[in-house]
Motif scaffolding. Structure first.
Motif, PDB file in Angstrom:
ATOM      1  N   ARG A   1      81.818  23.478  72.183  1.00  0.00           N
ATOM      2  CA  ARG A   1      80.511  23.298  71.557  1.00  0.00           C
ATOM      3  C   ARG A   1      80.648  23.414  70.045  1.00  0.00           C
ATOM      4  O   ARG A   1      81.537  24.103  69.544  1.00  0.00           O
ATOM      5  CB  ARG A   1      79.528  24.349  72.090  1.00  0.00           C
ATOM      6  CG  ARG A   1      78.081  24.090  71.759  1.00  0.00           C
ATOM      7  CD  ARG A   1      77.179  24.938  72.664  1.00  0.00           C
ATOM      8  NE  ARG A   1      75.780  24.611  72.483  1.00  0.00           N
ATOM      9  CZ  ARG A   1      74.911  25.352  71.798  1.00  0.00           C
ATOM     10  NH1 ARG A   1      75.306  26.481  71.239  1.00  0.00           N
ATOM     11  NH2 ARG A   1      73.649  24.995  71.690  1.00  0.00           N
ATOM     12  N   LYS A   2      79.746  22.769  69.330  1.00  0.00           N
ATOM     13  CA  LYS A   2      79.714  22.903  67.875  1.00  0.00           C
ATOM     14  C   LYS A   2      78.275  23.084  67.418  1.00  0.00           C
ATOM     15  O   LYS A   2      77.336  22.551  68.022  1.00  0.00           O
ATOM     16  CB  LYS A   2      80.345  21.700  67.182  1.00  0.00           C
ATOM     17  CG  LYS A   2      79.669  20.369  67.436  1.00  0.00           C
ATOM     18  CD  LYS A   2      80.408  19.259  66.706  1.00  0.00           C
ATOM     19  CE  LYS A   2      79.752  17.899  66.951  1.00  0.00           C
ATOM     20  NZ  LYS A   2      80.474  16.816  66.258  1.00  0.00           N
ATOM     21  N   GLU A   3      78.107  23.883  66.375  1.00  0.00           N
ATOM     22  CA  GLU A   3      76.795  24.175  65.818  1.00  0.00           C
ATOM     23  C   GLU A   3      76.858  24.062  64.302  1.00  0.00           C
ATOM     24  O   GLU A   3      77.938  24.187  63.703  1.00  0.00           O
ATOM     25  CB  GLU A   3      76.334  25.582  66.218  1.00  0.00           C
ATOM     26  CG  GLU A   3      76.176  25.775  67.710  1.00  0.00           C
ATOM     27  CD  GLU A   3      75.853  27.206  68.087  1.00  0.00           C
ATOM     28  OE1 GLU A   3      75.163  27.406  69.081  1.00  0.00           O
ATOM     29  OE2 GLU A   3      76.319  28.119  67.378  1.00  0.00           O
ATOM     30  N   LEU A   4      75.727  23.833  63.694  1.00  0.00           N
ATOM     31  CA  LEU A   4      75.658  23.695  62.240  1.00  0.00           C
ATOM     32  C   LEU A   4      74.846  24.837  61.655  1.00  0.00           C
ATOM     33  O   LEU A   4      73.718  25.093  62.076  1.00  0.00           O
ATOM     34  CB  LEU A   4      75.023  22.356  61.857  1.00  0.00           C
ATOM     35  CG  LEU A   4      74.920  22.074  60.350  1.00  0.00           C
ATOM     36  CD1 LEU A   4      76.319  21.929  59.744  1.00  0.00           C
ATOM     37  CD2 LEU A   4      74.088  20.822  60.096  1.00  0.00           C
ATOM     38  N   SER A   5      75.443  25.529  60.680  1.00  0.00           N
ATOM     39  CA  SER A   5      74.726  26.563  59.931  1.00  0.00           C
ATOM     40  C   SER A   5      74.622  26.110  58.481  1.00  0.00           C
ATOM     41  O   SER A   5      75.547  25.502  57.939  1.00  0.00           O
ATOM     42  CB  SER A   5      75.467  27.904  60.007  1.00  0.00           C
ATOM     43  OG  SER A   5      75.391  28.461  61.296  1.00  0.00           O
TER      44      SER A   5
ATOM     45  N   GLU B   1      76.673  23.523  53.989  1.00  0.00           N
ATOM     46  CA  GLU B   1      76.660  23.282  55.428  1.00  0.00           C
ATOM     47  C   GLU B   1      78.020  23.645  56.030  1.00  0.00           C
ATOM     48  O   GLU B   1      79.059  23.204  55.540  1.00  0.00           O
ATOM     49  CB  GLU B   1      76.324  21.826  55.733  1.00  0.00           C
ATOM     50  CG  GLU B   1      74.910  21.432  55.312  1.00  0.00           C
ATOM     51  CD  GLU B   1      74.543  20.028  55.752  1.00  0.00           C
ATOM     52  OE1 GLU B   1      75.451  19.286  56.214  1.00  0.00           O
ATOM     53  OE2 GLU B   1      73.355  19.661  55.641  1.00  0.00           O
ATOM     54  N   VAL B   2      77.973  24.456  57.064  1.00  0.00           N
ATOM     55  CA  VAL B   2      79.196  24.912  57.735  1.00  0.00           C
ATOM     56  C   VAL B   2      79.082  24.594  59.220  1.00  0.00           C
ATOM     57  O   VAL B   2      78.145  25.034  59.886  1.00  0.00           O
ATOM     58  CB  VAL B   2      79.403  26.433  57.544  1.00  0.00           C
ATOM     59  CG1 VAL B   2      80.660  26.890  58.286  1.00  0.00           C
ATOM     60  CG2 VAL B   2      79.499  26.777  56.065  1.00  0.00           C
ATOM     61  N   GLU B   3      80.033  23.834  59.724  1.00  0.00           N
ATOM     62  CA  GLU B   3      80.060  23.529  61.159  1.00  0.00           C
ATOM     63  C   GLU B   3      80.927  24.560  61.875  1.00  0.00           C
ATOM     64  O   GLU B   3      82.035  24.857  61.435  1.00  0.00           O
ATOM     65  CB  GLU B   3      80.616  22.124  61.397  1.00  0.00           C
ATOM     66  CG  GLU B   3      80.531  21.677  62.848  1.00  0.00           C
ATOM     67  CD  GLU B   3      81.057  20.258  63.052  1.00  0.00           C
ATOM     68  OE1 GLU B   3      80.245  19.323  63.077  1.00  0.00           O
ATOM     69  OE2 GLU B   3      82.295  20.107  63.161  1.00  0.00           O
ATOM     70  N   VAL B   4      80.405  25.108  62.950  1.00  0.00           N
ATOM     71  CA  VAL B   4      81.118  26.119  63.734  1.00  0.00           C
ATOM     72  C   VAL B   4      81.483  25.514  65.084  1.00  0.00           C
ATOM     73  O   VAL B   4      80.605  25.037  65.813  1.00  0.00           O
ATOM     74  CB  VAL B   4      80.249  27.381  63.947  1.00  0.00           C
ATOM     75  CG1 VAL B   4      81.061  28.464  64.646  1.00  0.00           C
ATOM     76  CG2 VAL B   4      79.703  27.892  62.619  1.00  0.00           C
ATOM     77  N   ARG B   5      82.771  25.531  65.413  1.00  0.00           N
ATOM     78  CA  ARG B   5      83.240  24.989  66.687  1.00  0.00           C
ATOM     79  C   ARG B   5      83.896  26.104  67.497  1.00  0.00           C
ATOM     80  O   ARG B   5      84.621  26.932  66.944  1.00  0.00           O
ATOM     81  CB  ARG B   5      84.240  23.840  66.462  1.00  0.00           C
ATOM     82  CG  ARG B   5      83.652  22.670  65.704  1.00  0.00           C
ATOM     83  CD  ARG B   5      84.624  21.496  65.641  1.00  0.00           C
ATOM     84  NE  ARG B   5      85.873  21.850  64.982  1.00  0.00           N
ATOM     85  CZ  ARG B   5      86.070  21.796  63.687  1.00  0.00           C
ATOM     86  NH1 ARG B   5      85.096  21.423  62.873  1.00  0.00           N
ATOM     87  NH2 ARG B   5      87.232  22.134  63.155  1.00  0.00           N
TER      88      ARG B   5
ATOM     89  N   PHE C   1      85.673  27.509  61.678  1.00  0.00           N
ATOM     90  CA  PHE C   1      84.662  27.105  60.708  1.00  0.00           C
ATOM     91  C   PHE C   1      85.176  25.893  59.924  1.00  0.00           C
ATOM     92  O   PHE C   1      86.364  25.813  59.599  1.00  0.00           O
ATOM     93  CB  PHE C   1      84.345  28.251  59.752  1.00  0.00           C
ATOM     94  CG  PHE C   1      83.853  29.491  60.467  1.00  0.00           C
ATOM     95  CD1 PHE C   1      82.504  29.678  60.701  1.00  0.00           C
ATOM     96  CD2 PHE C   1      84.745  30.461  60.908  1.00  0.00           C
ATOM     97  CE1 PHE C   1      82.047  30.811  61.362  1.00  0.00           C
ATOM     98  CE2 PHE C   1      84.304  31.601  61.564  1.00  0.00           C
ATOM     99  CZ  PHE C   1      82.942  31.764  61.798  1.00  0.00           C
ATOM    100  N   SER C   2      84.285  24.981  59.610  1.00  0.00           N
ATOM    101  CA  SER C   2      84.694  23.747  58.936  1.00  0.00           C
ATOM    102  C   SER C   2      85.229  24.003  57.535  1.00  0.00           C
ATOM    103  O   SER C   2      85.964  23.172  56.984  1.00  0.00           O
ATOM    104  CB  SER C   2      83.521  22.763  58.870  1.00  0.00           C
ATOM    105  OG  SER C   2      82.421  23.338  58.173  1.00  0.00           O
TER     106      SER C   2
END
Length: 204
Positions: free
Chosen positions: A142-146, A125-129, A71-72
């Motif tokens: 892959r990365k996603e934004l929550s 905003e939290v980026e998940v990689r 998590f970012s």
């Protein structure tokens, strides 16, 4: 039908047939990839058992396992306070997770609206990689934004579940009818014990 027309139709068939097959294979591959790809969601939700409490949920709603999840930034939890924050709360998953299987859910004590609102603000905003293995066995990243927010929870109704209400009643948290009935039953049982003891003594 002339021979030229027949030749043209055959030529079109020979050209279009491989293209149609390729498109069908591509659609099937894309569908398979999507089914086996992880999809990580991070969000806050009202606790279904305790009034005013909010859960932090990390969930893999995809069809594959996510590995080396990072998590970012750490995720705020235990931020209590209804009108305003009681303290700074705590954080979780600063070091990430080794893996999240398909359908796996992690639930943490997020806190209460006032505390989380002060900590998260309008949104966080939290980026998940993470990495995962595709249908051909290749490792992909892959990365996603929550977007974390509790603003939509401010006016949501909160109720204690039936199960939790019974637990609170029997545990003495709230003085309820069940609690009073329990006390009356205890008094009746004590009276019956005294009567039985007197009968035994009289018989002797």
């Amino acid at each position: 039908m002339s021979s030229e027309v027949v030749v043209m139709i055959q030529t079109l068939f020979y050209v279009l047939s491989p293209l149609v097959t390729l498109m069908a294979v591509s659609v099937a591959y894309i569908s398979l990839v999507r089914q086996m790809r992880p999809h990580i969601l991070v969000y806050y939700r009202p606790n279904k058992d305790l009034q005013t409490f909010i859960d932090l949920v990390v969930e893999n709603v995809g069809g594959g396992m996510a590995k080396n999840v990072v998590f970012s930034q750490p995720l705020p939890i235990k931020c209590f306070g209804i009108g305003k924050a009681d303290d700074d709360g705590d954080e979780v998953l600063g070091d990430g997770l080794p893996a999240i299987a398909a359908g796996q859910v992690f639930v943490f004590d997020g806190g209460q609206y006032g505390g989380l609102s002060s900590r998260v603000g309008e949104k966080l905003e939290v980026e998940v990689r993470y990495s995962y293995t595709n249908p051909f066995g290749f490792v992909r990243r892959r990365k996603e934004l929550s977007v974390l927010s509790v603003s939509h929870l401010g006016k949501m109704p909160t109720r204690t579940s039936a199960g939790q209400a019974i637990v609170d009643a029997l545990g003495g948290v709230n003085v309820t009818t069940l609690h009073k009935v329990d006390g009356n039953l205890a008094s009746i049982a004590s009276s019956l014990d005294i009567i039985a003891k007197n009968n035994v003594e009289s018989g002797n």
